[in-house]
Design an enzyme around this catalytic site. Structure first.
Site, mmCIF file in Angstrom:
data_model
loop_
_atom_site.group_PDB
_atom_site.id
_atom_site.type_symbol
_atom_site.label_atom_id
_atom_site.label_comp_id
_atom_site.label_asym_id
_atom_site.label_seq_id
_atom_site.Cartn_x
_atom_site.Cartn_y
_atom_site.Cartn_z
ATOM 1 N N HIS A 153 -53.128 15.321 -53.459
ATOM 2 C CA HIS A 153 -53.794 14.384 -54.387
ATOM 3 C C HIS A 153 -53.378 14.635 -55.833
ATOM 4 O O HIS A 153 -53.562 13.759 -56.674
ATOM 5 C CB HIS A 153 -55.317 14.352 -54.177
ATOM 6 C CG HIS A 153 -56.110 15.480 -54.751
ATOM 7 N ND1 HIS A 153 -56.542 16.553 -54.006
ATOM 8 C CD2 HIS A 153 -56.570 15.692 -56.002
ATOM 9 C CE1 HIS A 153 -57.244 17.367 -54.774
ATOM 10 N NE2 HIS A 153 -57.271 16.875 -55.990
ATOM 11 N N ASP B 51 -53.985 18.872 -47.620
ATOM 12 C CA ASP B 51 -53.865 18.374 -48.994
ATOM 13 C C ASP B 51 -52.876 19.213 -49.818
ATOM 14 O O ASP B 51 -53.268 19.969 -50.692
ATOM 15 C CB ASP B 51 -55.252 18.377 -49.648
ATOM 16 C CG ASP B 51 -55.307 17.497 -50.891
ATOM 17 O OD1 ASP B 51 -54.235 17.135 -51.411
ATOM 18 O OD2 ASP B 51 -56.425 17.184 -51.339
ATOM 19 N N SER C 282 -57.847 21.793 -58.735
ATOM 20 C CA SER C 282 -57.146 21.233 -57.585
ATOM 21 C C SER C 282 -55.717 21.734 -57.561
ATOM 22 O O SER C 282 -55.021 21.661 -58.573
ATOM 23 C CB SER C 282 -57.131 19.706 -57.665
ATOM 24 O OG SER C 282 -58.359 19.202 -57.261
HETATM 25 N N1 ARG Z 1 -62.327 15.446 -54.491
HETATM 26 C C1 ARG Z 1 -61.021 15.917 -54.870
HETATM 27 C C2 ARG Z 1 -61.034 16.482 -56.269
HETATM 28 O O1 ARG Z 1 -61.742 16.002 -57.114
HETATM 29 C C3 ARG Z 1 -60.001 14.853 -54.872
HETATM 30 C C4 ARG Z 1 -59.671 14.363 -53.543
HETATM 31 C C5 ARG Z 1 -58.776 13.175 -53.591
HETATM 32 N N2 ARG Z 1 -58.884 12.478 -52.324
HETATM 33 C C6 ARG Z 1 -59.418 11.255 -52.167
HETATM 34 N N3 ARG Z 1 -59.645 10.870 -50.968
HETATM 35 N N4 ARG Z 1 -59.698 10.456 -53.180
HETATM 36 O O2 ARG Z 1 -60.262 17.362 -56.588
#
Ligand code: ARG
Length: 720
Positions: free
Chosen positions: A89, A225, A655
C-alpha cells in the site's frame, strides 16, 4: 483467617504479575535517547544487540537501514545494493502510475527480473537519518515569559531558520528542526535524501491488498502487504536525480531476514517514521473530535467514496485511474469511523477527564504551581466551548474535505497564475511558451481524472456542505447557485462542467490556445474556488486568537504533566521523525470471551476465498502452490505463516517498517492497526492495541515460489 490471608497474598501476587505482564509497550522513542531510556528494559525483554548497534553516529547501525519513503511511509534496506522492502500500500500509487489497461500491474503484479527492468518513479524520494541533535536550550534561550505567543513564535522561527540553513550545508543535507512536547523541546534531524528510487517488485493486489477495504484495519488478516524498490545514486555514490548512468546504492547497513519464526512473547522492535499521534490531547479537544470533526469526515468521505466505487466498477480504465485516490480516502474514512466508535466505547473523554482531575489536584496543592498552571484546564474548556459556539471545526473540516476529495478545485486554483502572466501583456509565441507548463500540469492531472466522477463528487460535496453548515457561514458561491440556478446544485455543476475552461481536459486545452483574462474573470468554477478559499481564510482569521491561546495552553499543559511525574519517561507525539518502539509478539481478547491468536496462515487465505468479491479473489498460481503444499523452507507445522501481531506502538507513516527480532533480523513488515483500538492515536490501549505485520516467510515465499524472482532472492541474506 489463614485462608483469607492466603487468598489476599495470592491476589496480590496475581495483581503484581498482571501489572508486569501488562507493562504497556507504549511509546515511540527518539533514537538518540534509546540507550538512556529504553535499553536496559529492551535487554530484559530479549534484545541482544548493543545500544551502539541500534543507533550510532560514527558506525553503521540499525538506523542506517531505515528510510522515510516519500515522507508518508517507511522502507528498509535488505541487500548490499540498495534494495528496499516496504508495504504494497506504500508502493500503491507508484504501481498505479505504471499501470494501464494493457499493463495492469495492480491486478497482475510486477517483477523486474533484472536491474534494467526496474521502473523509475518521478518525485519519489527516500531519506536516511544522518544524525539528530537536541536543540532545546539553543532555541528556548531566545524566548522569555514576557513575550506574547506571537512574539515567541516569531523568535523561535528565526532561530529554526538559522540553524536549519547552517546544517543544510548548501544542500548537502535535508534538515528538519521541529517542536516536540508541544513546544517544550526542539530537535534537529539531519537527513540525506536520494531521488532515484525504482520499483523492483510488487505482488498482485489479490496478494498485496488481499482482503481490501473489507479487512483493512482488522485482524485476523491475510494480506501479503509488501513491495520492493531500489535506491540508485550517481556513479560516485552521491544522491542524484534519475539517470541511466546511475548505479545501485551501496548500503551502509542492511537487514538480514530471518525465517526462524517466533513464539508468543518473543521480543519485537519496530523502527520507522510514524506520522501523527495526539496522545496528550485533553478531554475538551477529544470531545470536539468525537462530536464535531469525525462525523463531518465520515459523512463527506463515505458519500464521495460511494460515487467513486460505483463508477470504478464500470470501467477498467477508471478503476486504475482512481485506485490510489480511492484506497487512501477509504483508509481514512474507515480509520475515522473506527476512531469515533472506540473513543465512545472506551470512554476516552472520561479517562482524559480523570487524569486532568489528578493534574488539577497537583496544581492546586502548591501556590507556585497554581500561579504558573492554575488556569490551564479552565482555559482549554473555554477555548473549546468558543470553538463549538462559532461552529469552527465543522466549517474548517468540511471545507478541507471538499478540497481533499474533489479535483474540481485543482485547475481553478491555477487560474491566478495564468492571470498574472496575462497581465504582463505577453502575446503570441512567448505566451504559448508560458502556457506550455500548464499543458504539462494538465496532462498529469487529467491522467487520473474522470469527468463523470468529478462532476458527481462535486455535486455531492456541495450538497453536503450546504446541508451541514448554516447559511450564514456559506461561501458566496451559494448565493450565485441560488440566484442563477434556483438553488439547484446539479444544474450549477452541469453548467460549469460544460462552460468552464478549468474542469475538463478539452476545455482547458482550448483555453490554453487562446487564454484570456476575461474568461477567467467571468468563470464560475474560479469563483467557486475563490469563494471557498476566502471563506476558509476568514473563518481561520476569526479563530486566530483562539488558536494562539490554544498553543500557549497546550505547551503549559504538557510542561505541568511532566513536572507532575518527574520519574516517568515521556515520549513525544509522532511527527514524522524516526522513532523506535519495542514490545513483543502477542495475541489478544477483542471482546469478552473471544480470543484472537497471534498469527494467521495460508489456510485462512483459502478459507476467505470468494471469486465473486474482488477483495477476496485468490490467484490461481497461489492455489496451485497451496494444493501442492509447496511452501519450501518457509513452512511451519506443515503450513505457511502469513501475518502476525505485536504490541508495538505504531501509527500511519510506520507502514512498511521492519519488525526486528532480538538479533536485529527482519521477521516481518508492519502494515496496519487493529479494529478494537482505533482510538489509539489519542489513547494507547495496552490490552487491545496491536500492530499487524506480514510475516517475512510469506514475503519470501511470494518472491521465491510465487514470482520466481531468483534475482531478488540472490541479493538477500536469509537467517535460518
Ligand atoms: N490501514 C493501513 C494503514 O493505514 C492501510 C491499508 C491500505 N489498504 C487498504 N485496503 N486501503 O497503514
Amino acid at each position: 483467617m489463614k485462608k483469607l490471608f492466603l487468598i489476599g497474598l495470592l491476589s496480590m501476587l496475581v495483581s503484581v504479575k498482571v501489572a508486569e505482564a501488562a507493562a504497556p509497550d507504549e511509546g515511540m522513542w527518539l533514537p538518540m535517547f534509546v540507550e538512556r531510556l529504553n535499553y536496559v528494559d529492551m535487554q530484559k525483554m530479549g534484545l541482544k544487540l548493543t545500544a551502539e548497534e541500534l543507533y550510532s553516529i560514527n558506525n553503521s547501525s540499525i538506523k542506517d537501514a531505515i528510510v522515510s519513503l516519500g515522507g508518508f511511509c517507511t522502507a528498509e534496506l535488505v541487500s548490499p545494493e540498495g534494495l528496499l522492502l516496504t508495504n504494497h500500500h506504500c508502493g500503491y500509487s507508484a504501481i498505479q502510475t505504471h499501470s494501464s489497461v494493457e499493463h495492469d500491474y495492480l491486478t497482475d503484479g510486477f517483477w523486474a527480473m533484472k536491474k534494467s527492468e526496474e521502473l523509475p518513479n518521478e518525485g519519489l524520494t527516500v531519506t536516511f537519518l544522518h544524525h539528530m541533535e537536541d536543540m532545546t536550550q539553543k532555541i528556548l534561550s531566545v524566548v522569555n515569559d514576557d513575550m506574547t505567543e506571537d512574539e515567541r513564535s516569531e523568535a523561535i522561527k528565526k532561530e529554526i531558520d538559522k540553524y536549519t540553513k547552517e546544517a543544510e550545508q548548501d544542500g548537502k543535507y535535508v534538515v528538519e528542526l521541529k517542536s516536540f512536547f508541544n513546544g517544550n523541546e526542539y530537535y534537529m534531524f539531519v537527513y540525506e535524501e536520494y531521488k532515484d528510487v525504482r520499483l523492483v517488485g510488487a505482488p498482485p493486489s489479490s496478494i498485496g491488498k488481499f482482503g481490501g477495504d473489507t479487512d483493512n484495519w482488522m485482524w485476523p488478516r491475510h494480506t501479503g502487504d509488501f513491495a520492493m524498490f531500489r535506491i540508485y545514486t550517481a556513479p560516485d555514490g552521491s544522491p542524484a536525480e534519475y539517470s541511466e548512468d546511475n548505479i545501485p546504492f551501496k548500503s551502509k547497513h542492511f537487514l538480514p531476514i530471518s525465517i526462524k519464526g517466533y513464539k508468543e512473547n518473543d521480543f519485537a522492535m519496530i523502527w520507522g517514521f510514524p506520522g501523527t499521534t495526539d496522545r496528550y490531547r485533553t478531554s475538551s479537544a477529544v470531545s470536539a473530535t468525537l462530536n464535531e470533526i469525525n462525523p463531518a469526515i465520515v459523512k463527506m468521505l463515505r458519500a464521495m467514496l460511494d460515487v467513486q466505487d460505483e463508477e470504478m466498477a464500470k470501467s477498467d480504465k477508471v478503476r486504475i485511474q482512481y485506485a490510489s485516490n480511492n484506497a487512501s480516502l477509504a483508509n481514512f474514512w474507515k480509520n475515522k469511523l473506527g476512531e469515533t466508535r472506540d473513543l465512545k466505547r472506551l470512554n476516552v473523554v472520561e479517562k482524559k477527564r480523570q487524569s486532568e482531575k489528578e493534574l488539577e489536584k497537583w496544581i492546586n496543592a502548591d501556590p507556585a504551581r497554581k500561579a504558573k498552571y492554575g488556569t490551564v484546564l479552565s482555559d482549554f474548556n473555554e477555548i473549546y466551548s468558543k470553538y463549538t459556539e462559532q461552529n469552527i471545526f465543522p466549517l474548517l473540516w468540511n471545507t478541507q474535505l471538499v478540497f481533499f476529495g474533489s479535483q474540481a478545485f485543482t485547475l481553478p486554483s491555477m487560474s491566478k497564475g495564468i492571470e498574472t502572466i496575462l497581465k504582463t501583456g505577453v502575446k503570441g509565441e512567448a505566451l504559448q511558451k508560458e502556457m506550455q507548463s500548464y499543458r504539462e500540469k494538465a496532462e498529469a492531472i487529467f491522467k487520473d481524472y474522470d469527468n463523470t466522477i468529478e462532476r458527481r463528487v462535486l455535486v455531492t460535496a456541495l450538497e453536503i456542505f450546504r446541508d451541514k453548515i448554516p447559511t450564514n457561514q456559506h461561501p458566496d458561491i451559494y448565493k450565485v447557485i441560488n440566484s442563477k440556478f434556483k438553488g439547484d446544485i446539479v444544474k450549477f455543476v452541469d453548467y460549469i462542467f460544460e462552460k468552464s475552461p478549468f474542469l475538463t481536459y478539452d476545455n482547458f486545452n482550448k483555453f490554453l490556445d487562446k487564454p484570456s483574462e476575461k474568461a477567467i474573470k467571468k468563470d464560475l468554477a474560479v469563483e467557486m474556488y475563490n469563494s471557498f478559499v476566502m471563506n476558509f481564510m476568514s473563518v481561520q482569521g476569526g479563530a486566530k486568537e483562539l488558536a494562539t491561546k490554544n498553543r500557549t495552553t497546550q505547551r503549559l499543559y504538557l510542561a505541568a504533566l511532566r513536572e507532575m511525574y518527574p520519574d516517568k519517561s515521556f515520549y513525544p507525539d509522532a511527527n514524522s521523525t524516526l522513532r523506535m518502539t519495542y514490545g513483543k509478539v502477542i495475541s489478544y481478547y477483542p471482546a469478552d470471551a473471544v480470543h484472537y491468536d497471534y498469527y494467521t496462515t495460508i489456510e485462512g487465505v483459502m478459507a476467505k476465498e470468494n471469486p465473486s468479491d474482488p477483495d477476496f479473489v485468490v490467484p490461481e498460481r497461489l492455489k496451485q502452490l497451496y494444493y501442492k503444499k509447496d511452501f519450501g523452507q518457509y513452512a511451519e507445522n506443515g503450513t505457511l505463516p502469513v501475518c502476525f501481531l505485536t504490541d508495538n506502538d505504531i501509527t500511519g507513516g510506520n507502514s512498511g517498517s521492519p519488525v526486528l527480532d532480538g538479533d536485529g533480523n527482519l521477521i516481518g513488515i508492519a502494515f496496519d492497526g487493529n479494529w478494537e483500538a482505533m482510538s489509539g492515536n489519542i489513547l494507547f490501549e495496552p490490552e487491545l492495541q496491536r500492530t499487524i505485520n506480514v510475516d517475512a516467510r510469506y514475503v519470501l515465499w511470494v518472491i521465491d515460489k510465487y514470482a520466481g524472482a531468483k534475482n531478488i532472492m540472490d541479493e538477500l541474506t536469509i537467517v535460518k
